[in-house]
Design a protein around this motif. Sequence first.
Motif, PDB file in Angstrom:
ATOM      1  N   ASP A 141       6.547 -31.097  -0.787  1.00  0.00           N
ATOM      2  CA  ASP A 141       5.565 -31.915  -0.061  1.00  0.00           C
ATOM      3  C   ASP A 141       6.285 -33.000   0.736  1.00  0.00           C
ATOM      4  O   ASP A 141       5.949 -33.269   1.886  1.00  0.00           O
ATOM      5  N   PHE A 142       7.285 -33.634   0.118  1.00  0.00           N
ATOM      6  CA  PHE A 142       8.089 -34.642   0.805  1.00  0.00           C
ATOM      7  C   PHE A 142       8.780 -34.028   2.023  1.00  0.00           C
ATOM      8  O   PHE A 142       8.758 -34.592   3.123  1.00  0.00           O
ATOM      9  N   LEU A 143       9.417 -32.855   1.838  1.00  0.00           N
ATOM     10  CA  LEU A 143      10.121 -32.211   2.948  1.00  0.00           C
ATOM     11  C   LEU A 143       9.167 -31.845   4.083  1.00  0.00           C
ATOM     12  O   LEU A 143       9.519 -31.981   5.261  1.00  0.00           O
ATOM     13  N   LYS A 144       7.964 -31.396   3.744  1.00  0.00           N
ATOM     14  CA  LYS A 144       6.989 -31.040   4.781  1.00  0.00           C
ATOM     15  C   LYS A 144       6.652 -32.246   5.648  1.00  0.00           C
ATOM     16  O   LYS A 144       6.543 -32.124   6.871  1.00  0.00           O
ATOM     17  N   VAL A 145       6.502 -33.398   5.026  1.00  0.00           N
ATOM     18  CA  VAL A 145       6.201 -34.624   5.775  1.00  0.00           C
ATOM     19  C   VAL A 145       7.436 -35.098   6.535  1.00  0.00           C
ATOM     20  O   VAL A 145       7.375 -35.389   7.732  1.00  0.00           O
ATOM     21  N   ARG A 146       8.571 -35.143   5.855  1.00  0.00           N
ATOM     22  CA  ARG A 146       9.792 -35.699   6.458  1.00  0.00           C
ATOM     23  C   ARG A 146      10.283 -34.890   7.644  1.00  0.00           C
ATOM     24  O   ARG A 146      10.763 -35.446   8.633  1.00  0.00           O
ATOM     25  N   THR A 147      10.163 -33.562   7.584  1.00  0.00           N
ATOM     26  CA  THR A 147      10.662 -32.738   8.685  1.00  0.00           C
ATOM     27  C   THR A 147       9.772 -32.805   9.917  1.00  0.00           C
ATOM     28  O   THR A 147      10.171 -32.324  10.978  1.00  0.00           O
ATOM     29  N   LYS A 148       8.604 -33.401   9.792  1.00  0.00           N
ATOM     30  CA  LYS A 148       7.738 -33.602  10.962  1.00  0.00           C
ATOM     31  C   LYS A 148       8.068 -34.906  11.682  1.00  0.00           C
ATOM     32  O   LYS A 148       7.610 -35.147  12.788  1.00  0.00           O
ATOM     33  N   GLU A 149       8.877 -35.749  11.038  1.00  0.00           N
ATOM     34  CA  GLU A 149       9.270 -37.028  11.623  1.00  0.00           C
ATOM     35  C   GLU A 149      10.528 -36.843  12.463  1.00  0.00           C
ATOM     36  O   GLU A 149      11.138 -35.778  12.469  1.00  0.00           O
ATOM     37  N   ASN A 150      10.912 -37.904  13.155  1.00  0.00           N
ATOM     38  CA  ASN A 150      12.136 -37.888  13.942  1.00  0.00           C
ATOM     39  C   ASN A 150      13.328 -37.748  12.998  1.00  0.00           C
ATOM     40  O   ASN A 150      13.532 -38.575  12.121  1.00  0.00           O
ATOM     41  N   LEU A 151      14.091 -36.687  13.176  1.00  0.00           N
ATOM     42  CA  LEU A 151      15.235 -36.426  12.305  1.00  0.00           C
ATOM     43  C   LEU A 151      16.523 -36.934  12.955  1.00  0.00           C
ATOM     44  O   LEU A 151      16.657 -36.913  14.176  1.00  0.00           O
ATOM     45  N   PRO A 152      17.491 -37.359  12.158  1.00  0.00           N
ATOM     46  CA  PRO A 152      18.725 -37.951  12.690  1.00  0.00           C
ATOM     47  C   PRO A 152      19.814 -36.935  13.011  1.00  0.00           C
ATOM     48  O   PRO A 152      20.998 -37.236  12.906  1.00  0.00           O
ATOM     49  N   GLY A 153      19.441 -35.738  13.422  1.00  0.00           N
ATOM     50  CA  GLY A 153      20.388 -34.655  13.610  1.00  0.00           C
ATOM     51  C   GLY A 153      21.592 -34.992  14.450  1.00  0.00           C
ATOM     52  O   GLY A 153      22.734 -34.904  13.992  1.00  0.00           O
ATOM     53  N   LEU A 154      21.382 -35.359  15.714  1.00  0.00           N
ATOM     54  CA  LEU A 154      22.508 -35.606  16.607  1.00  0.00           C
ATOM     55  C   LEU A 154      23.400 -36.722  16.075  1.00  0.00           C
ATOM     56  O   LEU A 154      24.627 -36.580  16.045  1.00  0.00           O
TER      57      LEU A 154
END
Length: 149
Positions: free
Chosen positions: A11-24
């Motif tokens: 559930d946490f991952l589902k919410v977090r992956t919809k947010e701005n991710l720090p990939g670059l």
Amino acid sequence: MSIIDYKNFFDFLKVRTKENLPGLEAHQIMAPSVGEEFFRTFTPSNNAYQSAVLILFTLNIENELEILFTLRNSNLESHAGQISFPGGHSENGESAIETALRETNEETGIQSENIEIVGNLSKLYVFPSNTIITPIIGFISEKPDLKIN
């Protein structure tokens, strides 16, 4: 970790992956450099291949989370003998999720309808192969019956 804890984790991952991710920014922190310059570019070319991998979580017989990796055949032309997530290049305009599920089925025999998609991580441009990789997160609650390709 109990089954309830897994549900909270996903559930946490589902919410977090919809947010701005720090990939670059994260990729740049880990990237090799020569002096002040990065060793490679992070900007994809206009003709970069689209691809996807599946980070597939599953439960082992002790109900502990595991992640599925594949070991590539040593006779392959590309990436021979490497440990990897199942995945590959997109075909005919398919989405990253479709690519990850298709490639996982081809490489492991796991049926896509048994996989719950949780979200995706930041895309990563791999300069040497001119490929943009989208990591997809999935979960399968039963230990999969693998059919090795």
